[in-house]
Motif scaffolding. Structure first.
Motif, PDB file in Angstrom:
ATOM      1  N   ARG A   9       0.812  -1.210   0.000  1.00 49.87           N
ATOM      2  CA  ARG A   9       0.000   0.000   0.000  1.00 49.87           C
ATOM      3  C   ARG A   9       0.847   1.261   0.000  1.00 49.87           C
ATOM      4  O   ARG A   9       0.388   2.328  -0.431  1.00 49.87           O
ATOM      5  CB  ARG A   9      -0.944  -0.007   1.201  1.00 49.87           C
ATOM      6  N   LYS A  12       1.314   3.527  -3.063  1.00 48.13           N
ATOM      7  CA  LYS A  12       0.289   4.487  -3.432  1.00 48.13           C
ATOM      8  C   LYS A  12       0.368   5.767  -2.609  1.00 48.13           C
ATOM      9  O   LYS A  12      -0.437   6.673  -2.791  1.00 48.13           O
ATOM     10  CB  LYS A  12      -1.104   3.856  -3.270  1.00 48.13           C
ATOM     11  N   ARG A 103      -5.202  12.218 -12.538  1.00 48.54           N
ATOM     12  CA  ARG A 103      -6.660  12.181 -12.642  1.00 48.54           C
ATOM     13  C   ARG A 103      -7.247  13.556 -12.898  1.00 48.54           C
ATOM     14  O   ARG A 103      -8.426  13.682 -13.247  1.00 48.54           O
ATOM     15  CB  ARG A 103      -7.267  11.598 -11.365  1.00 48.54           C
ATOM     16  N   GLU A 128      -4.310  -4.852  -4.859  1.00 53.57           N
ATOM     17  CA  GLU A 128      -5.278  -5.837  -5.311  1.00 53.57           C
ATOM     18  C   GLU A 128      -4.793  -7.270  -5.106  1.00 53.57           C
ATOM     19  O   GLU A 128      -3.605  -7.555  -5.162  1.00 53.57           O
ATOM     20  CB  GLU A 128      -5.611  -5.587  -6.776  1.00 53.57           C
ATOM     21  N   SER A 135     -11.433  -3.753  -8.593  1.00 53.01           N
ATOM     22  CA  SER A 135     -12.211  -3.158  -7.511  1.00 53.01           C
ATOM     23  C   SER A 135     -12.801  -1.823  -7.951  1.00 53.01           C
ATOM     24  O   SER A 135     -12.263  -1.151  -8.836  1.00 53.01           O
ATOM     25  CB  SER A 135     -11.330  -2.935  -6.282  1.00 53.01           C
ATOM     26  N   PRO A 136     -13.916  -1.410  -7.357  1.00 54.87           N
ATOM     27  CA  PRO A 136     -14.523  -0.124  -7.727  1.00 54.87           C
ATOM     28  C   PRO A 136     -13.565   1.058  -7.552  1.00 54.87           C
ATOM     29  O   PRO A 136     -13.542   1.973  -8.364  1.00 54.87           O
ATOM     30  CB  PRO A 136     -15.712  -0.011  -6.768  1.00 54.87           C
ATOM     31  N   GLN A 137     -12.766   1.033  -6.479  1.00 56.40           N
ATOM     32  CA  GLN A 137     -11.847   2.141  -6.229  1.00 56.40           C
ATOM     33  C   GLN A 137     -10.783   2.240  -7.325  1.00 56.40           C
ATOM     34  O   GLN A 137     -10.507   3.320  -7.861  1.00 56.40           O
ATOM     35  CB  GLN A 137     -11.179   1.971  -4.858  1.00 56.40           C
ATOM     36  N   THR A 138     -10.190   1.115  -7.647  1.00 55.27           N
ATOM     37  CA  THR A 138      -9.162   1.112  -8.676  1.00 55.27           C
ATOM     38  C   THR A 138      -9.759   1.409 -10.050  1.00 55.27           C
ATOM     39  O   THR A 138      -9.183   2.162 -10.840  1.00 55.27           O
ATOM     40  CB  THR A 138      -8.431  -0.238  -8.710  1.00 55.27           C
ATOM     41  N   SER A 140     -12.318   3.206 -10.710  1.00 56.71           N
ATOM     42  CA  SER A 140     -12.618   4.635 -10.769  1.00 56.71           C
ATOM     43  C   SER A 140     -11.353   5.446 -11.023  1.00 56.71           C
ATOM     44  O   SER A 140     -11.344   6.395 -11.822  1.00 56.71           O
ATOM     45  CB  SER A 140     -13.277   5.090  -9.469  1.00 56.71           C
ATOM     46  N   PHE A 141     -10.269   5.082 -10.331  1.00 61.97           N
ATOM     47  CA  PHE A 141      -8.992   5.781 -10.502  1.00 61.97           C
ATOM     48  C   PHE A 141      -8.511   5.672 -11.949  1.00 61.97           C
ATOM     49  O   PHE A 141      -8.146   6.679 -12.582  1.00 61.97           O
ATOM     50  CB  PHE A 141      -7.942   5.178  -9.561  1.00 61.97           C
TER      51      PHE A 141
END
Length: 245
Positions: A9, A12, A103, A128, A135-138, A140-141
């Motif tokens: 992590r 990131k 982004r 991941e 995943s939704p978070q990734t 979206s990014f």
């Protein structure tokens, strides 16, 4: 100094990179310019305006500049990186360095002929657990980034993505008709293969990629979101060995 974090992590976290860039002079994920030059030269013209996402302390931009690509803008979210690299390459006019979130690119529409990323999107995916679902978070990014990239590309502009991710996993992130681009694929490396995906703005998806997009849309209704860990480099930092399966 060993820069491999105890927890994926940290890849990131901007604080991790700030501290790393204070002491590390250079590191090239997935090889340097010489490893991908034969592919890039098929697509990128010397007078193209180029944006490099997540430039880090890689030598790729400087090597491209020295090879005749003189209009290169580099962004990274680490202020330490941008400050250090800007000073280091001050003798290369036309080479620009800006702190920025990929982004939210602060460039006008249609600013660049080429956007290049090398293992930057891979680093987004380090938390991941599986390569099969995003995943939704990734998701979206990645979607925010690709939407911004497309906006900043000129008509017929190119996104060049250099990655560890195999086609089975990465093409489905890029194969979205709303991006209005086609996808071409290359590979390089001896023994272990790395991949280069070239997206051309203004071209339609192939029938194969359109079918892949349709399949992905259908699968999101039945599969729990998780995503892909796909970053490894040629030498020391092995992401695969750090995945919790």
């Amino acid at each position: 100094m060993n820069h491999i974090p105890e927890d994926n992590r940290q890849y990131k976290c901007v604080d991790y990179w700030d501290e790393r860039y204070k002491v590390e002079e250079n590191y090239d994920w997935l090889g340097g310019f010489s490893n991908i030059r034969h592919i890039l030269e098929k697509y990128i013209k010397k007078d193209d305006s180029i944006l490099v996402l997540g430039c880090g302390n890689s030598s790729v931009s400087a090597d491209m500049y020295d090879a005749g690509y003189l209009s290169i803008t580099n962004i990274d979210y680490s202020s330490v990186c941008i400050s250090t690299m800007s000073a280091k390459h001050a003798d290369r006019p036309g080479m620009n360095w800006r702190q920025m979130d990929m982004r939210q690119l602060s460039f006008p529409d249609a600013s660049f002929d080429v956007v290049l990323e090398k293992a930057t999107l891979d680093a987004v995916m380090v938390e991941e657990k599986t390569p099969w679902v995003v995943s939704p978070q990734t998701a979206s990014f990645i979607h925010q980034t690709l939407t911004e990239v497309r906006r900043c590309l000129k008509p017929a502009g190119l996104l060049v993505s250099v990655t560890f991710a195999q086609p089975l996993f990465r093409r489905r992130l890029y194969a979205r008709s709303e991006y209005h681009w086609s996808i071409t694929q290359h590979s390089y490396g001896e023994g272990f293969q790395y991949f280069v995906y070239v997206m051309t703005k203004g071209q339609a998806l192939s029938s194969e990629d359109a079918a892949l997009e349709k399949k992905q849309l259908e699968s999101t209704q039945s599969l729990p979101p998780k995503t892909l860990t796909t970053t490894e480099n040629l030498d020391q930092e092995d992401f695969l060995s750090k995945i919790d399966l």
